[in-house]
Design a protein around this motif. Structure first.
Motif, PDB file in Angstrom:
ATOM      1  N   GLY A 183       0.815  -1.360  -0.076  1.00  0.00           N
ATOM      2  CA  GLY A 183      -0.142  -0.028  -0.135  1.00  0.00           C
ATOM      3  C   GLY A 183       0.899   1.220   0.103  1.00  0.00           C
ATOM      4  O   GLY A 183       0.400   2.166  -0.509  1.00  0.00           O
ATOM      5  N   ILE A 184       2.108   1.082   0.805  1.00  0.00           N
ATOM      6  CA  ILE A 184       2.661   2.596   0.764  1.00  0.00           C
ATOM      7  C   ILE A 184       3.408   2.648  -0.595  1.00  0.00           C
ATOM      8  O   ILE A 184       3.422   3.885  -0.975  1.00  0.00           O
ATOM      9  CB  ILE A 184       3.905   2.093   1.725  1.00  0.00           C
ATOM     10  CG1 ILE A 184       3.452   2.099   3.329  1.00  0.00           C
ATOM     11  CG2 ILE A 184       5.017   3.306   1.417  1.00  0.00           C
ATOM     12  CD1 ILE A 184       2.975   3.400   3.740  1.00  0.00           C
ATOM     13  N   ASP A 185       3.850   1.436  -1.323  1.00  0.00           N
ATOM     14  CA  ASP A 185       4.216   1.809  -2.659  1.00  0.00           C
ATOM     15  C   ASP A 185       3.390   2.195  -3.547  1.00  0.00           C
ATOM     16  O   ASP A 185       3.418   3.142  -4.411  1.00  0.00           O
ATOM     17  CB  ASP A 185       4.768   0.344  -3.392  1.00  0.00           C
ATOM     18  CG  ASP A 185       5.133   0.431  -4.717  1.00  0.00           C
ATOM     19  OD1 ASP A 185       6.155   0.915  -5.136  1.00  0.00           O
ATOM     20  OD2 ASP A 185       4.279  -0.327  -5.464  1.00  0.00           O
ATOM     21  N   ALA A 186       1.830   1.804  -3.434  1.00  0.00           N
ATOM     22  CA  ALA A 186       0.889   2.186  -4.265  1.00  0.00           C
ATOM     23  C   ALA A 186       0.644   3.899  -4.253  1.00  0.00           C
ATOM     24  O   ALA A 186       0.406   4.472  -4.933  1.00  0.00           O
ATOM     25  CB  ALA A 186      -0.500   1.417  -3.924  1.00  0.00           C
ATOM     26  N   ALA A 187       0.689   4.148  -2.947  1.00  0.00           N
ATOM     27  CA  ALA A 187       0.490   5.538  -2.521  1.00  0.00           C
ATOM     28  C   ALA A 187       1.673   6.366  -3.150  1.00  0.00           C
ATOM     29  O   ALA A 187       1.403   7.507  -3.807  1.00  0.00           O
ATOM     30  CB  ALA A 187       0.409   5.893  -1.015  1.00  0.00           C
ATOM     31  N   LEU A 188       2.911   5.882  -3.176  1.00  0.00           N
ATOM     32  CA  LEU A 188       3.917   6.762  -3.808  1.00  0.00           C
ATOM     33  C   LEU A 188       3.796   6.704  -5.454  1.00  0.00           C
ATOM     34  O   LEU A 188       4.164   7.803  -5.988  1.00  0.00           O
ATOM     35  CB  LEU A 188       5.206   5.951  -3.472  1.00  0.00           C
ATOM     36  CG  LEU A 188       5.467   6.321  -1.994  1.00  0.00           C
ATOM     37  CD1 LEU A 188       6.757   5.240  -1.567  1.00  0.00           C
ATOM     38  CD2 LEU A 188       6.357   7.468  -2.003  1.00  0.00           C
ATOM     39  N   ALA A 189       3.381   5.551  -5.991  1.00  0.00           N
ATOM     40  CA  ALA A 189       3.070   5.448  -7.330  1.00  0.00           C
ATOM     41  C   ALA A 189       2.072   6.320  -7.867  1.00  0.00           C
ATOM     42  O   ALA A 189       2.245   7.202  -8.733  1.00  0.00           O
ATOM     43  CB  ALA A 189       2.660   4.086  -7.748  1.00  0.00           C
ATOM     44  N   LEU A 190       1.156   6.605  -6.998  1.00  0.00           N
ATOM     45  CA  LEU A 190      -0.197   7.562  -7.452  1.00  0.00           C
ATOM     46  C   LEU A 190       0.448   9.025  -7.192  1.00  0.00           C
ATOM     47  O   LEU A 190      -0.074   9.846  -7.908  1.00  0.00           O
ATOM     48  CB  LEU A 190      -1.195   7.366  -6.348  1.00  0.00           C
ATOM     49  CG  LEU A 190      -2.253   6.339  -6.773  1.00  0.00           C
ATOM     50  CD1 LEU A 190      -3.650   6.452  -5.611  1.00  0.00           C
ATOM     51  CD2 LEU A 190      -2.918   6.454  -8.059  1.00  0.00           C
ATOM     52  N   ALA A 191       1.191   9.171  -6.367  1.00  0.00           N
ATOM     53  CA  ALA A 191       1.862  10.577  -6.117  1.00  0.00           C
ATOM     54  C   ALA A 191       3.057  11.047  -6.848  1.00  0.00           C
ATOM     55  O   ALA A 191       3.501  11.902  -6.865  1.00  0.00           O
ATOM     56  CB  ALA A 191       2.266  10.819  -4.629  1.00  0.00           C
ATOM     57  N   GLY A 192       3.234   9.953  -7.929  1.00  0.00           N
ATOM     58  CA  GLY A 192       4.320  10.355  -8.846  1.00  0.00           C
ATOM     59  C   GLY A 192       5.839   9.990  -8.155  1.00  0.00           C
ATOM     60  O   GLY A 192       6.578  10.873  -8.592  1.00  0.00           O
ATOM     61  N   SER A 193       5.894   9.435  -7.103  1.00  0.00           N
ATOM     62  CA  SER A 193       6.881   9.213  -6.214  1.00  0.00           C
ATOM     63  C   SER A 193       7.434  10.591  -5.469  1.00  0.00           C
ATOM     64  O   SER A 193       8.573  10.788  -4.936  1.00  0.00           O
ATOM     65  CB  SER A 193       8.207   8.825  -6.865  1.00  0.00           C
ATOM     66  OG  SER A 193       7.832   7.278  -7.493  1.00  0.00           O
ATOM     67  N   ALA A 194       6.452  11.430  -5.370  1.00  0.00           N
ATOM     68  CA  ALA A 194       6.656  12.658  -4.576  1.00  0.00           C
ATOM     69  C   ALA A 194       6.809  12.361  -2.901  1.00  0.00           C
ATOM     70  O   ALA A 194       6.086  11.141  -2.629  1.00  0.00           O
ATOM     71  CB  ALA A 194       5.429  13.679  -4.810  1.00  0.00           C
ATOM     72  N   ASP A 195       7.508  13.026  -2.430  1.00  0.00           N
ATOM     73  CA  ASP A 195       7.611  12.710  -1.030  1.00  0.00           C
ATOM     74  C   ASP A 195       6.124  12.898  -0.173  1.00  0.00           C
ATOM     75  O   ASP A 195       5.491  13.912  -0.645  1.00  0.00           O
ATOM     76  CB  ASP A 195       8.511  14.001  -0.254  1.00  0.00           C
ATOM     77  CG  ASP A 195       8.719  13.419   1.190  1.00  0.00           C
ATOM     78  OD1 ASP A 195       9.109  12.267   1.400  1.00  0.00           O
ATOM     79  OD2 ASP A 195       8.692  14.375   2.125  1.00  0.00           O
ATOM     80  N   LEU A 196       5.854  11.984   0.580  1.00  0.00           N
ATOM     81  CA  LEU A 196       4.572  11.858   1.278  1.00  0.00           C
ATOM     82  C   LEU A 196       4.865  12.361   2.604  1.00  0.00           C
ATOM     83  O   LEU A 196       5.481  11.817   3.457  1.00  0.00           O
ATOM     84  CB  LEU A 196       3.861  10.697   1.058  1.00  0.00           C
ATOM     85  CG  LEU A 196       3.480  10.252  -0.402  1.00  0.00           C
ATOM     86  CD1 LEU A 196       2.843   8.864  -0.346  1.00  0.00           C
ATOM     87  CD2 LEU A 196       2.661  11.031  -0.922  1.00  0.00           C
ATOM     88  N   ALA A 197       3.664  13.358   3.116  1.00  0.00           N
ATOM     89  CA  ALA A 197       3.724  13.485   4.569  1.00  0.00           C
ATOM     90  C   ALA A 197       2.989  12.658   5.170  1.00  0.00           C
ATOM     91  O   ALA A 197       2.032  12.027   4.835  1.00  0.00           O
ATOM     92  CB  ALA A 197       3.219  14.947   4.914  1.00  0.00           C
TER      93      ALA A 197
END
Length: 325
Positions: A183-197
């Motif tokens: 799920g963490i990888d999926a969130a990063l993929a949706l964000a275009g690998s942008a840094d997530l807070a």
């Protein structure tokens, strides 16, 4: 026909990799494990040759080597393959910590080597649909996403012969590190690998008395405002395969829902609701292997590489800190 070798077949995903390689039209040419009895048993059961040492496996120069095993042993195994110039699939968990993974990522970059990481839910049907809608200008900004994997009780890892999964000194964590990384990888993929807070993170270990957490929930926010929630657990009340799986993505013009055995997308501009062909989670390793072999044959980078894995590991480190684990 691609020649695939399996290193570390004591891993509980070894059979899935073998089945996936064969389904993709590859030949599994060798199996190896630090425990020679395990390697011999796996080879006899599946009708493949086994090698007595990792060096012997490397010497046959497979086109692709799947590297698996205990996270405290995998880095040395993987480095040996990388230094020999072998393209690899690096199974998770591949290191006891993010710091222990970083030398592998550095070696892959230095050697300019193909190193895929099996995060096979990236091969689920919603991802191609998201890209198609985005390319057609029909997706719109993503508002929120939820990624949940809740599997059966932790005792199943002992039954699978891999009790080290439940030792935080070896596995590097519990349900979040082992399952939540998808799920963490999926969130990063949706964000275009942008840094997530990290907005919030919490873990629980009350049900089964293990040293690792059996449930975790993490809420993330992307720079563009997207909110993503990741849930992972060993709290499904069954030892049977499967559990509670749901990938959900909400954009301005589309709502996508993947429950493993069913997948649906609703689009606002045309008022339609469509069923997509599902890929059950148990079959996604097949989709991953087919995709990996295709990229390797074309000389393309893997869909999910060691850099993606490293970024997800770092974010999980921060989530554990937020949860005060």
């Amino acid at each position: 026909m691609a020649r695939v070798a399996l290193a570390g077949v004591g891993h509980w995903h070894a059979g899935m990799h073998l089945e996936a390689a064969r389904a993709a039209g590859a030949e599994v040419v060798a199996a190896w494990d630090p425990d020679l009895a395990v390697a011999a048993g796996f080879a006899a059961e599946h009708g493949v040759a086994h090698q007595p040492t990792l060096a012997a496996l490397i010497a046959i120069k497979p086109d692709l080597t799947v590297v698996m095993g205990r996270p405290d042993q995998v880095p040395d195994l993987a480095l040996a393959c990388i230094e020999a110039g072998l393209p690899i699939v690096l199974e998770k968990p591949a290191a006891v910590s993010t710091a222990a993974l970083e030398p592998l990522a550095g070696a892959v970059r230095r050697k300019n080597l193909f190193a895929a990481v099996p995060l096979p839910n990236r091969c689920g049907p919603i991802w191609a649909e998201i890209e198609a809608l985005r390319a057609a200008g029909r997706l719109g900004p993503i508002s929120h996403a939820q990624f949940r994997i809740v599997n059966g009780p932790p005792e199943r890892y002992r039954l699978d012969g891999v009790p080290w999964v439940l030792d935080p000194a070896i596995g590097g964590g519990g349900a979040l590190r082992n399952l939540g990384i998808h799920g963490i990888d999926a969130a990063l993929a949706l964000a275009g690998s942008a840094d997530l807070a990290i907005v919030s993170a919490a873990v629980d270990r009350r049900l089964h008395g293990e040293a690792v957490e059996e449930y975790a929930i993490v809420t993330l926010r992307a720079p563009d405002g997207m909110i993503a929630t990741v849930e992972a657990g060993y709290t499904y009340a069954s030892m049977a395969p499967g559990g509670d799986f749901e990938w959900r993505v909400s954009a301005r013009n589309a709502y996508l829902l993947d429950r493993g055995d069913s997948c649906r997308v609703a689009t606002l501009d045309d008022g339609r609701m469509r069923d997509l062909t599902p890929i059950p989670p148990a079959d996604r390793y097949k989709a991953f292997m087919a995709d990996t072999l295709d990229h390797l044959a074309r000389g393309a980078a893997p869909s999910v590489g060691i850099g993606d894995y490293l970024q997800a590991m770092r974010l999980i480190d921060r989530a554990y800190q937020e949860a005060a684990l």
